[in-house]
Design a protein around this motif. Structure first.
Motif, PDB file in Angstrom:
ATOM      1  N   GLY A  39       0.822  -1.196   0.000  1.00 34.05           N
ATOM      2  CA  GLY A  39       0.000   0.000   0.000  1.00 34.05           C
ATOM      3  C   GLY A  39       0.857   1.246   0.000  1.00 34.05           C
ATOM      4  O   GLY A  39       1.949   1.262   0.568  1.00 34.05           O
ATOM      5  N   ASP A  40       0.371   2.280  -0.655  1.00 32.52           N
ATOM      6  CA  ASP A  40       1.075   3.565  -0.629  1.00 32.52           C
ATOM      7  C   ASP A  40       0.186   4.602   0.044  1.00 32.52           C
ATOM      8  O   ASP A  40      -1.032   4.585  -0.101  1.00 32.52           O
ATOM      9  CB  ASP A  40       1.459   4.021  -2.040  1.00 32.52           C
ATOM     10  N   LEU A  76       5.245  -0.957   2.271  1.00 32.19           N
ATOM     11  CA  LEU A  76       4.655   0.327   2.632  1.00 32.19           C
ATOM     12  C   LEU A  76       5.426   1.443   1.922  1.00 32.19           C
ATOM     13  O   LEU A  76       6.613   1.638   2.174  1.00 32.19           O
ATOM     14  CB  LEU A  76       4.724   0.538   4.145  1.00 32.19           C
ATOM     15  N   ILE A  77       4.757   2.141   1.026  1.00 30.90           N
ATOM     16  CA  ILE A  77       5.380   3.210   0.251  1.00 30.90           C
ATOM     17  C   ILE A  77       4.803   4.541   0.729  1.00 30.90           C
ATOM     18  O   ILE A  77       3.598   4.786   0.601  1.00 30.90           O
ATOM     19  CB  ILE A  77       5.139   3.019  -1.256  1.00 30.90           C
ATOM     20  N   ALA A 121      -0.393   1.020  16.685  1.00 26.89           N
ATOM     21  CA  ALA A 121      -0.601  -0.424  16.703  1.00 26.89           C
ATOM     22  C   ALA A 121       0.494  -1.145  17.478  1.00 26.89           C
ATOM     23  O   ALA A 121       1.655  -0.712  17.495  1.00 26.89           O
ATOM     24  CB  ALA A 121      -0.662  -0.966  15.278  1.00 26.89           C
ATOM     25  N   ASP A 122       0.130  -2.251  18.092  1.00 22.83           N
ATOM     26  CA  ASP A 122       1.098  -3.195  18.619  1.00 22.83           C
ATOM     27  C   ASP A 122       1.660  -3.938  17.420  1.00 22.83           C
ATOM     28  O   ASP A 122       0.912  -4.571  16.659  1.00 22.83           O
ATOM     29  CB  ASP A 122       0.394  -4.148  19.589  1.00 22.83           C
ATOM     30  N   LEU A 123       2.949  -3.872  17.209  1.00 22.86           N
ATOM     31  CA  LEU A 123       3.550  -4.453  16.003  1.00 22.86           C
ATOM     32  C   LEU A 123       3.913  -5.923  16.170  1.00 22.86           C
ATOM     33  O   LEU A 123       4.289  -6.571  15.186  1.00 22.86           O
ATOM     34  CB  LEU A 123       4.799  -3.659  15.609  1.00 22.86           C
ATOM     35  N   ALA A 124       3.803  -6.450  17.369  1.00 25.21           N
ATOM     36  CA  ALA A 124       4.167  -7.855  17.592  1.00 25.21           C
ATOM     37  C   ALA A 124       3.330  -8.762  16.698  1.00 25.21           C
ATOM     38  O   ALA A 124       2.108  -8.627  16.623  1.00 25.21           O
ATOM     39  CB  ALA A 124       3.947  -8.226  19.061  1.00 25.21           C
ATOM     40  N   GLY A 125       4.001  -9.659  16.005  1.00 25.65           N
ATOM     41  CA  GLY A 125       3.303 -10.612  15.150  1.00 25.65           C
ATOM     42  C   GLY A 125       2.986 -10.101  13.766  1.00 25.65           C
ATOM     43  O   GLY A 125       2.373 -10.819  12.972  1.00 25.65           O
ATOM     44  N   LEU A 126       3.363  -8.864  13.446  1.00 29.07           N
ATOM     45  CA  LEU A 126       3.138  -8.314  12.111  1.00 29.07           C
ATOM     46  C   LEU A 126       4.418  -8.409  11.282  1.00 29.07           C
ATOM     47  O   LEU A 126       5.498  -8.641  11.801  1.00 29.07           O
ATOM     48  CB  LEU A 126       2.693  -6.852  12.203  1.00 29.07           C
ATOM     49  N   GLY A 127       4.274  -8.159   9.991  1.00 26.16           N
ATOM     50  CA  GLY A 127       5.451  -8.094   9.115  1.00 26.16           C
ATOM     51  C   GLY A 127       5.813  -9.441   8.535  1.00 26.16           C
ATOM     52  O   GLY A 127       5.059 -10.404   8.667  1.00 26.16           O
ATOM     53  N   PRO A 128       6.977  -9.495   7.882  1.00 21.79           N
ATOM     54  CA  PRO A 128       8.031  -8.469   7.745  1.00 21.79           C
ATOM     55  C   PRO A 128       7.623  -7.327   6.809  1.00 21.79           C
ATOM     56  O   PRO A 128       6.678  -7.464   6.035  1.00 21.79           O
ATOM     57  CB  PRO A 128       9.206  -9.265   7.166  1.00 21.79           C
ATOM     58  N   PHE A 129       8.392  -6.238   6.898  1.00 19.97           N
ATOM     59  CA  PHE A 129       8.054  -5.029   6.172  1.00 19.97           C
ATOM     60  C   PHE A 129       9.189  -4.561   5.265  1.00 19.97           C
ATOM     61  O   PHE A 129      10.363  -4.771   5.558  1.00 19.97           O
ATOM     62  CB  PHE A 129       7.786  -3.878   7.161  1.00 19.97           C
ATOM     63  N   SER A 130       8.792  -3.896   4.180  1.00 17.77           N
ATOM     64  CA  SER A 130       9.675  -2.987   3.449  1.00 17.77           C
ATOM     65  C   SER A 130       8.985  -1.632   3.470  1.00 17.77           C
ATOM     66  O   SER A 130       7.794  -1.531   3.126  1.00 17.77           O
ATOM     67  CB  SER A 130       9.892  -3.441   2.006  1.00 17.77           C
ATOM     68  N   LEU A 131       9.696  -0.594   3.905  1.00 21.86           N
ATOM     69  CA  LEU A 131       9.100   0.736   4.037  1.00 21.86           C
ATOM     70  C   LEU A 131       9.971   1.743   3.307  1.00 21.86           C
ATOM     71  O   LEU A 131      11.172   1.837   3.562  1.00 21.86           O
ATOM     72  CB  LEU A 131       8.954   1.107   5.516  1.00 21.86           C
ATOM     73  N   PHE A 132       9.348   2.512   2.409  1.00 24.04           N
ATOM     74  CA  PHE A 132      10.034   3.531   1.616  1.00 24.04           C
ATOM     75  C   PHE A 132       9.473   4.900   1.993  1.00 24.04           C
ATOM     76  O   PHE A 132       8.262   5.095   1.991  1.00 24.04           O
ATOM     77  CB  PHE A 132       9.808   3.289   0.124  1.00 24.04           C
ATOM     78  N   ILE A 133      10.350   5.846   2.283  1.00 20.14           N
ATOM     79  CA  ILE A 133       9.909   7.188   2.658  1.00 20.14           C
ATOM     80  C   ILE A 133      10.931   8.213   2.189  1.00 20.14           C
ATOM     81  O   ILE A 133      12.129   7.945   2.180  1.00 20.14           O
ATOM     82  CB  ILE A 133       9.688   7.307   4.192  1.00 20.14           C
ATOM     83  N   VAL A 187       8.826   6.607  -5.295  1.00 19.85           N
ATOM     84  CA  VAL A 187       9.132   5.255  -5.792  1.00 19.85           C
ATOM     85  C   VAL A 187       8.363   4.960  -7.073  1.00 19.85           C
ATOM     86  O   VAL A 187       8.831   4.210  -7.932  1.00 19.85           O
ATOM     87  CB  VAL A 187       8.804   4.216  -4.701  1.00 19.85           C
ATOM     88  N   MET A 188       7.186   5.561  -7.227  1.00 14.76           N
ATOM     89  CA  MET A 188       6.331   5.302  -8.388  1.00 14.76           C
ATOM     90  C   MET A 188       6.566   6.272  -9.537  1.00 14.76           C
ATOM     91  O   MET A 188       5.885   6.191 -10.555  1.00 14.76           O
ATOM     92  CB  MET A 188       4.860   5.355  -7.961  1.00 14.76           C
ATOM     93  N   GLU A 189       7.515   7.168  -9.369  1.00 14.42           N
ATOM     94  CA  GLU A 189       7.757   8.183 -10.398  1.00 14.42           C
ATOM     95  C   GLU A 189       8.807   7.717 -11.409  1.00 14.42           C
ATOM     96  O   GLU A 189       9.678   6.904 -11.096  1.00 14.42           O
ATOM     97  CB  GLU A 189       8.226   9.483  -9.741  1.00 14.42           C
ATOM     98  N   LYS A 190       8.730   8.302 -12.610  1.00 15.88           N
ATOM     99  CA  LYS A 190       9.676   7.969 -13.670  1.00 15.88           C
ATOM    100  C   LYS A 190      10.942   8.811 -13.520  1.00 15.88           C
ATOM    101  O   LYS A 190      11.237   9.705 -14.323  1.00 15.88           O
ATOM    102  CB  LYS A 190       9.042   8.223 -15.039  1.00 15.88           C
ATOM    103  N   ILE A 191      11.671   8.550 -12.454  1.00 14.79           N
ATOM    104  CA  ILE A 191      12.916   9.247 -12.162  1.00 14.79           C
ATOM    105  C   ILE A 191      13.955   8.203 -11.762  1.00 14.79           C
ATOM    106  O   ILE A 191      13.592   7.082 -11.364  1.00 14.79           O
ATOM    107  CB  ILE A 191      12.734  10.295 -11.038  1.00 14.79           C
ATOM    108  N   PRO A 192      15.235   8.513 -11.870  1.00 11.71           N
ATOM    109  CA  PRO A 192      16.258   7.507 -11.526  1.00 11.71           C
ATOM    110  C   PRO A 192      16.109   6.965 -10.115  1.00 11.71           C
ATOM    111  O   PRO A 192      16.289   5.763  -9.883  1.00 11.71           O
ATOM    112  CB  PRO A 192      17.572   8.282 -11.699  1.00 11.71           C
ATOM    113  N   GLU A 193      15.775   7.840  -9.165  1.00  6.57           N
ATOM    114  CA  GLU A 193      15.629   7.388  -7.785  1.00  6.57           C
ATOM    115  C   GLU A 193      14.483   6.387  -7.643  1.00  6.57           C
ATOM    116  O   GLU A 193      14.569   5.434  -6.860  1.00  6.57           O
ATOM    117  CB  GLU A 193      15.385   8.589  -6.864  1.00  6.57           C
ATOM    118  N   GLY A 194      13.412   6.615  -8.399  1.00  9.98           N
ATOM    119  CA  GLY A 194      12.304   5.680  -8.373  1.00  9.98           C
ATOM    120  C   GLY A 194      12.690   4.331  -8.941  1.00  9.98           C
ATOM    121  O   GLY A 194      12.337   3.276  -8.387  1.00  9.98           O
TER     122      GLY A 194
END
Length: 314
Positions: A160-161, A188-189, A240-252, A289-296
């Motif tokens: 999700g973003d 998570l984006i 939220a209690d994060l116990a038992g969730l994930g694993p995650f990838s998070l981009f910011i 991350v969703m943009e048409k740029i080198p960083e994305g």
């Protein structure tokens, strides 16, 4: 984690296409939608046009596209025309719970299909102010359950973003409550983790964010909560209690008003011993991350590597 918020932040590290995109965002007036509660309500019809809900023609020419209805709302599943693998992605688009799916969401789905030969499902969930979390959350939960029920958890990706990141985390919490397995990874984006946006650093970042504005976002969050406690972790996953969730990838990105809560989330996940792949990029803006740029492209390359890993033995 890197700090810093200004326009000069990492200037030498920001590509020219990214700088041009930031300038274009400022010139487009995108941020004015979130300038105030009044501006948001006045501009809502433009951002909720029914025409936005359908896949673009180019996507239907290049990919296999199927429609499913869940609780009366459409979901589109996109995949390769032939040779699809078993990896299934459910992506929940952003837009502050008030904006329809945008072209960059369709492009993101198509790019995942091209790179991974996976299928990607995009629920076109209901929006505020006509609806609130009481309708939106059950719909996206049902979409996850119905569309991925034939796929083992080790081949499910929940993504999700922005506001869609909050919805993804609400699904993850519901799975935990039911004693059901988590997906192989939660992506998570630029996630919106707290509808209150009360971190002072978010207010400071408002001047540097070319897309989002604190005041309008708070109004959208108020309507989404619709009288419920905004601290409810289903509404604001920051709590939220994060116990038992994930694993995650998070981009910011470091220009994003959502940065402080993303940092806080990553820190809490690490302290809880949860596998989190945290990617903070200086000079970047919301959903870069969703943009048409080198960083994305670089971040998509990284995400591709993560999603190509063999399923974890969990």
């Amino acid at each position: 984690m890197s700090a810093g918020t200004g326009d000069d932040d990492g200037g030498a590290m920001v590509s020219m296409p990214a700088r041009l995109r930031i300038a274009a965002l400022r010139a487009s007036g995108q941020k004015r939608f979130y300038d105030s509660a009044d501006a948001l309500h006045r501009r809502l019809p433009r951002h909720q046009r029914a025409s936005k809900r359908k896949p673009p023609r180019w996507l239907q020419r290049t990919s296999a596209v199927r429609r499913h209805d869940v609780d009366g709302f459409p979901c589109y599943t996109i995949g390769p025309r032939a040779g699809a693998g078993d990896l299934q992605v459910l992506h929940l688009h952003g837009g502050g719970f008030v904006e329809e799916i945008e072209p960059h969401h369709w492009r993101f789905a198509a790019e995942l299909v091209r790179r991974l030969r996976c299928t990607v499902t995009l629920p076109i969930y209901p929006l505020v102010p006509r609806y609130s979390h009481t309708t939106i959350l059950p719909m996206v939960q049902a979409a996850y359950e119905r569309l991925l029920r034939e796929t083992p958890p080790q081949r499910r990706i929940l993504s999700g973003d922005s506001a869609g990141g909050a919805l993804a985390l609400a699904i993850a919490q519901k799975l935990r409550e039911r004693g059901e397995p988590q997906p192989e990874r939660i992506v998570l984006i630029s996630p919106w983790l707290d509808v209150l946006l009360d971190d002072p650093m978010s207010v400071l970042l408002d001047d540097y964010d070319p897309m989002l504005g604190i005041t309008g976002l708070r109004e959208a969050g108020r309507m989404y909560a619709e009288g419920a406690d905004p601290h409810d972790p289903r509404i604001s996953p920051r709590y939220a209690d994060l116990a038992g969730l994930g694993p995650f990838s998070l981009f910011i990105g470091a220009r994003d008003v959502l940065l402080p809560d993303a940092r806080r989330f990553a820190r809490r996940a690490t302290e809880a011993g949860i596998d989190i792949d945290y990617r903070e990029r200086r000079g970047m803006f919301h959903n870069w991350v969703m943009e048409k740029i080198p960083e994305g492209r670089e971040e998509l390359n990284h995400l591709e590597r993560i999603l190509r890993r063999p399923p974890a033995d969990r």
